[in-house]
Structure formats: structure tokens, C-alpha cells
Scaffold this active site. Structure first.
Site, PDB file in Angstrom:
ATOM      1  N   HIS A  31      31.663  27.247  41.836  1.00 22.87           N
ATOM      2  CA  HIS A  31      32.681  27.272  40.594  1.00 22.87           C
ATOM      3  C   HIS A  31      33.804  28.085  41.342  1.00 22.87           C
ATOM      4  O   HIS A  31      33.834  28.918  41.903  1.00 22.87           O
ATOM      5  CB  HIS A  31      32.217  28.111  39.460  1.00 22.87           C
ATOM      6  CG  HIS A  31      33.401  28.610  38.525  1.00 22.87           C
ATOM      7  ND1 HIS A  31      34.417  27.736  38.062  1.00 22.87           N
ATOM      8  CD2 HIS A  31      33.672  29.905  38.001  1.00 22.87           C
ATOM      9  CE1 HIS A  31      35.502  28.512  37.348  1.00 22.87           C
ATOM     10  NE2 HIS A  31      35.065  29.645  37.241  1.00 22.87           N
ATOM     11  N   CYS A  51      32.754  28.826  32.057  1.00 21.31           N
ATOM     12  CA  CYS A  51      32.899  28.232  33.413  1.00 21.31           C
ATOM     13  C   CYS A  51      31.650  27.569  33.895  1.00 21.31           C
ATOM     14  O   CYS A  51      31.738  26.793  34.726  1.00 21.31           O
ATOM     15  CB  CYS A  51      33.258  29.165  34.361  1.00 21.31           C
ATOM     16  SG  CYS A  51      35.032  30.113  33.998  1.00 21.31           S
ATOM     17  N   ASN A  70      41.562  28.959  38.896  1.00 23.36           N
ATOM     18  CA  ASN A  70      40.322  28.699  38.211  1.00 23.36           C
ATOM     19  C   ASN A  70      40.624  27.696  36.950  1.00 23.36           C
ATOM     20  O   ASN A  70      41.055  28.321  36.022  1.00 23.36           O
ATOM     21  CB  ASN A  70      39.965  30.165  37.819  1.00 23.36           C
ATOM     22  CG  ASN A  70      38.641  30.283  36.864  1.00 23.36           C
ATOM     23  OD1 ASN A  70      38.170  29.191  36.453  1.00 23.36           O
ATOM     24  ND2 ASN A  70      38.143  31.326  36.811  1.00 23.36           N
TER      25      ASN A  70
HETATM   26  N1  ACO Z   1      49.560  41.668  40.981  1.00 20.17           N
HETATM   27  C1  ACO Z   1      49.630  42.966  41.600  1.00 20.17           C
HETATM   28  N2  ACO Z   1      48.841  43.802  41.411  1.00 20.17           N
HETATM   29  C2  ACO Z   1      47.589  43.679  40.514  1.00 20.17           C
HETATM   30  C3  ACO Z   1      47.645  42.319  40.106  1.00 20.17           C
HETATM   31  C4  ACO Z   1      48.229  41.255  40.064  1.00 20.17           C
HETATM   32  N3  ACO Z   1      48.207  40.205  39.883  1.00 20.17           N
HETATM   33  N4  ACO Z   1      46.532  42.404  39.137  1.00 20.17           N
HETATM   34  C5  ACO Z   1      45.773  43.850  38.966  1.00 20.17           C
HETATM   35  N5  ACO Z   1      46.768  44.425  40.109  1.00 20.17           N
HETATM   36  C6  ACO Z   1      46.539  45.998  40.229  1.00 20.17           C
HETATM   37  C7  ACO Z   1      45.895  46.737  39.307  1.00 20.17           C
HETATM   38  O1  ACO Z   1      46.721  46.974  38.268  1.00 20.17           O
HETATM   39  C8  ACO Z   1      45.233  47.669  40.120  1.00 20.17           C
HETATM   40  O2  ACO Z   1      46.401  48.513  40.365  1.00 20.17           O
HETATM   41  P1  ACO Z   1      46.230  50.270  40.417  1.00 20.17           P
HETATM   42  O3  ACO Z   1      45.298  50.418  41.399  1.00 20.17           O
HETATM   43  O4  ACO Z   1      47.606  50.980  40.499  1.00 20.17           O
HETATM   44  O5  ACO Z   1      45.594  50.476  39.022  1.00 20.17           O
HETATM   45  C9  ACO Z   1      45.098  47.005  41.457  1.00 20.17           C
HETATM   46  O6  ACO Z   1      45.888  45.899  41.513  1.00 20.17           O
HETATM   47  C10 ACO Z   1      43.894  46.935  41.785  1.00 20.17           C
HETATM   48  O7  ACO Z   1      43.150  46.424  40.423  1.00 20.17           O
HETATM   49  P2  ACO Z   1      41.612  45.883  40.578  1.00 20.17           P
HETATM   50  O8  ACO Z   1      41.407  45.221  39.086  1.00 20.17           O
HETATM   51  O9  ACO Z   1      40.885  46.978  40.998  1.00 20.17           O
HETATM   52  O10 ACO Z   1      41.705  44.774  41.603  1.00 20.17           O
HETATM   53  P3  ACO Z   1      40.554  43.918  42.310  1.00 20.17           P
HETATM   54  O11 ACO Z   1      40.462  44.097  43.751  1.00 20.17           O
HETATM   55  O12 ACO Z   1      39.185  44.236  41.622  1.00 20.17           O
HETATM   56  O13 ACO Z   1      40.913  42.233  41.825  1.00 20.17           O
HETATM   57  C11 ACO Z   1      40.196  40.554  40.667  1.00 20.17           C
HETATM   58  C12 ACO Z   1      40.956  41.992  40.901  1.00 20.17           C
HETATM   59  C13 ACO Z   1      41.035  39.657  41.623  1.00 20.17           C
HETATM   60  C14 ACO Z   1      40.532  40.052  39.448  1.00 20.17           C
HETATM   61  C15 ACO Z   1      38.807  40.851  41.022  1.00 20.17           C
HETATM   62  O14 ACO Z   1      38.359  41.760  40.358  1.00 20.17           O
HETATM   63  C16 ACO Z   1      38.104  39.444  40.936  1.00 20.17           C
HETATM   64  O15 ACO Z   1      38.331  38.776  41.461  1.00 20.17           O
HETATM   65  N6  ACO Z   1      37.215  39.647  39.897  1.00 20.17           N
HETATM   66  C17 ACO Z   1      36.407  38.369  39.443  1.00 20.17           C
HETATM   67  C18 ACO Z   1      37.007  37.908  38.331  1.00 20.17           C
HETATM   68  C19 ACO Z   1      37.074  36.281  38.174  1.00 20.17           C
HETATM   69  O16 ACO Z   1      37.250  35.777  39.081  1.00 20.17           O
HETATM   70  N7  ACO Z   1      37.473  36.042  36.929  1.00 20.17           N
HETATM   71  C20 ACO Z   1      37.959  34.567  36.745  1.00 20.17           C
HETATM   72  C21 ACO Z   1      37.470  34.405  35.284  1.00 20.17           C
HETATM   73  S1  ACO Z   1      35.635  34.608  35.158  1.00 20.17           S
HETATM   74  C22 ACO Z   1      35.071  33.201  35.517  1.00 20.17           C
HETATM   75  O17 ACO Z   1      35.489  32.441  35.985  1.00 20.17           O
HETATM   76  C23 ACO Z   1      33.473  33.618  35.789  1.00 20.17           C
END
Ligand code: ACO
Length: 318
Positions: A242, A108, A272
Site C-alpha cells: 500500500h 486502505c 496515498n
Molecule cells: N510540513 C511541515 N511540517 C510538518 C508537516 C508538514 N506537512 N506535518 C507535520 N509537520 C510538523 C509537525 O507539526 C511537527 O512539528 P513540531 O515538532 O514543531 O511539533 C513536526 O513536523 C514533526 O511531526 P511528526 O508528526 O512527529 O512527524 P513524523 O516524522 O512522524 O512524520 C508523518 C509525520 C509523515 C505523518 C508520519 O508520522 C507518517 O508517515 N505516519 C504514517 C501515517 C500515514 O502514512 N498515514 C497515511 C494514511 S493511513 C494509511 O494509509 C494506512
């Protein structure tokens, strides 16, 4: 080095959060509050090389530069249908250029890495025009049964044309070899001599680790380019981050204590798009005439590796 033209291209298919919740255990509410994404454009009938070509053609038109006057083409790309030849070489033929060309995989952060390479080329070679095209299809890397990854991404291409000048004031790149939070491995063709186990599968992401690494690296890189130019946060007109997650953008903005209007975003429309996200955003601002001559911009990106980078530049295009 100056940016003299911008362009972008999106696939035609729009996929909303509601459409995803039709086949995944997810909801518009979850995706919107956790990521800021409402919809994304996904590759269906198109080929990535066609999106790259459209973005490049628009950037060349915007710059008033003919393809045959390009001296170098750099493509930032993580995957596309070709393993070889390079996307930049395919693009070179499609736009009718005859320059050397090279691909880079900076995840990215690829656009910032490409800017740094272009900047060095201007210093070391007798050249006038460079085209950077960031073209990405991350939606082909994820498992569409895994709700934690597939909802995050969109496909697209963004491009800039660069010429000689003094607008780029500072670039800071970083890389820490730490693949675990974000990686994808694929099986290569078999040979009669392979005895090892070979992992194969979709993108693996530890979302919370990526979140922390992104915020930390972006803050450090932004501080570095601002310090190098002896400026303060307030001297910067726009921060183009980004587009990975609106909460990452908001966290960085809060640390810098800057107004929301200085952090333009389009993640709500496109998700993204990996390294294409900043050049797509830059093109929107340019075409909407939001950028004024003399504005100072900070671009900051981060991605798998973990790699990151920031660039501080002056906008001089009318
Ligand atoms: N819909 C509903 N529920 C979901 C989804 C979804 N799409 N995805 C995950 N969940 C659930 C999980 O299963 C979990 O359930 P549980 O509590 O029963 O186990 C719950 O939601 C919480 O999951 P977490 O992974 O803890 O959620 P978090 O608040 O961390 O959000 C996210 C996840 C949005 C991916 C966050 O961690 C994030 O933004 N991270 C940054 C990653 C990113 O931006 N990556 C992009 C690619 S990398 C880059 O561009 C650099």
C-alpha cells in the site's frame, strides 16, 4: 482465481508540493523526506464514479471481457458523494453490466479484502468473471488547513478483472478494532429525538501510531502468506505494498532484507490513494510489461480499523 485484466484512472489536476507550500506552512523538502510524495492527482471537476467507470472500462478491455459477461462487481470505497445507492450499483449501470454488485469499506486494505471475497465467490458460486474497482477520494476527508494530513493523500481508481484459476495462492486478513489512531466521524441528519453529542470533523490521524501499526501488520501478514505457501522472501519477485509512505515501505523492505527493485512504488506521483493504491500500481506494472509469466507477487495493505491483509499470487497473464 486469476487476475486477467487491470486498469486505472486519475483525476486531471496535478498538485505539487510547491503548490501546497503556497497556502500551507510546509515545504517540498519536508514532504519528500518524510513521505516520498512529490505530487498528487486531485479531484476537482470529476466525480469519483467517472474515475471508477474509466478504471473498470480499461480493466475489462485489458481482460478482453465484455461488461455484460461480468457475474459480480465489488467496489472498495471509503467515501463518495452518494451515501446510497452503492458506488458499485452506479458503476454497474455506467459500464452496461447487469450483475449483482456490492460495496465494501476496508479502508486502505479494501483491495485485499475484496480479493478475499471474490475468491470465496468463485468457490461458492457458479460464476466466471468478477470485477473489483477500488475508487477513493481521501482528499475530501481531510482538513486542508492541517498540514499533517492533507499533504499525504491523492484521489484515483484502480480495477482488476478476475476469472477462475489457481493463481491466488494465499490470502491473510487481519482486523483489530482500534479506531483512535485513524478515524473520521460525520454528523448525520438531525431528528427531534437526538439528545446526544455528535462529533463531526475531518480525518484524525496519529501519524506515528499509524506508522508502527502499518509496519507491524504488514510484516506479519507477509510472513503468514509466505509461510503458508512454503516459500521464502527471495522466492517473491515483487512486493506491492500500500502506497502510504515511502518510509513505511522502506522499513518493511529492510526487515525482509530484499532489494529495492522488488518494491515498486508510485507514491511520488500519486500520494496515498487509499485502497486504490495497489491496483493502480499493479496496472502500471502490467501495462509497462514489467510482470513476467510465473512471477510471484505479494500484495500487502493496511488501514483504518486497524485492518490489514496480504495476498500471494502467481502472475499468469501474458
Ligand atoms: N510540513 C511541515 N511540517 C510538518 C508537516 C508538514 N506537512 N506535518 C507535520 N509537520 C510538523 C509537525 O507539526 C511537527 O512539528 P513540531 O515538532 O514543531 O511539533 C513536526 O513536523 C514533526 O511531526 P511528526 O508528526 O512527529 O512527524 P513524523 O516524522 O512522524 O512524520 C508523518 C509525520 C509523515 C505523518 C508520519 O508520522 C507518517 O508517515 N505516519 C504514517 C501515517 C500515514 O502514512 N498515514 C497515511 C494514511 S493511513 C494509511 O494509509 C494506512
Amino acid at each position: 482465481m486469476n487476475i486477467i485484466g487491470t486498469g486505472c484512472a486519475h483525476p486531471s489536476l496535478t498538485v505539487t508540493n510547491e503548490m501546497l507550500s503556497g497556502f500551507l506552512d510546509t515545504s517540498d523538502e519536508w514532504i519528500t523526506t518524510r513521505t516520498g510524495i512529490k505530487k498528487r492527482q486531485l479531484i476537482s471537476d470529476e466525480r469519483l464514479e467517472d474515475l471508477a467507470t474509466e478504471a473498470a472500462t480499461k480493466a475489462l478491455e485489458n481482460a478482453g471481457v465484455a461488461a455484460e459477461d461480468l457475474d459480480y462487481i465489488i467496489c472498495s470505497n471509503v467515501i463518495n458523494e452518494y451515501i446510497t445507492p452503492s458506488l458499485s450499483c452506479i458503476l454497474q449501470g455506467k459500464i452496461g453490466a447487469n450483475s449483482p454488485c456490492v460495496d465494501l469499506n476496508g479502508a486502505c486494505a479494501g483491495f485485499i479484502y475484496a480479493l478475499d471475497i471474490a475468491n470465496s465467490f468463485f468457490k461458492s458460486k457458479d460464476i466466471k468473471n468478477i470485477l473489483i474497482v477500488c475508487a477513493e477520494e481521501p482528499t475530501r476527508m481531510v482538513d486542508w488547513n492541517q498540514r499533517n494530513t492533507c499533504v499525504l493523500f491523492g484521489d484515483g481508481a484502480g480495477a482488476v478483472v478476475l476469472s477462475r484459476g489457481e493463481d491466488v495462492m494465499a490470502i491473510k486478513l487481519t482486523a483489530v478494532s482500534k479506531p483512535e489512531p485513524l478515524y473520521q466521524m460525520r454528523k448525520l441528519e438531525h431528528t427531534p429525538f437526538i439528545n446526544k453529542e455528535e462529533p463531526d470533523g475531518p480525518l484524525v490521524m496519529k501519524g506515528q501510531d499509524v506508522f508502527k501499526l502499518a509496519v507491524e501488520s504488514s510484516k506479519n501478514d507477509i510472513n503468514s502468506v509466505i509461510d503458508e505457501c512454503d516459500l521464502s522472501y527471495n522466492d517473491v519477485n515483487y512486493y506491492l505494498l500500500h502506497q502510504a509512505n515511502i518510509r513505511i515501505i522502506d522499513t518493511i523492505r529492510n526487515t525482509l532484507q530484499q532489494d529495492e527493485s522488488k518494491f515498486p512504488h508510485n507514491i511520488e506521483k500519486y500520494g496515498n490513494t487509499s485502497s486504490a493504491s495497489i491496483p493502480i500500481l499493479l496496472d502500471e506494472l502490467n501495462r509497462d510489461k514489467k510482470l513476467k509469466k510465473g512471477d510471484k507477487l505479494v500484495l500487502s495493505a493496511f488501514g483504518a480499523g486497524f485492518v490489514a491483509g496480504a495476498c500471494l499470487l502467481k502472475w499468469s497473464k501474458e
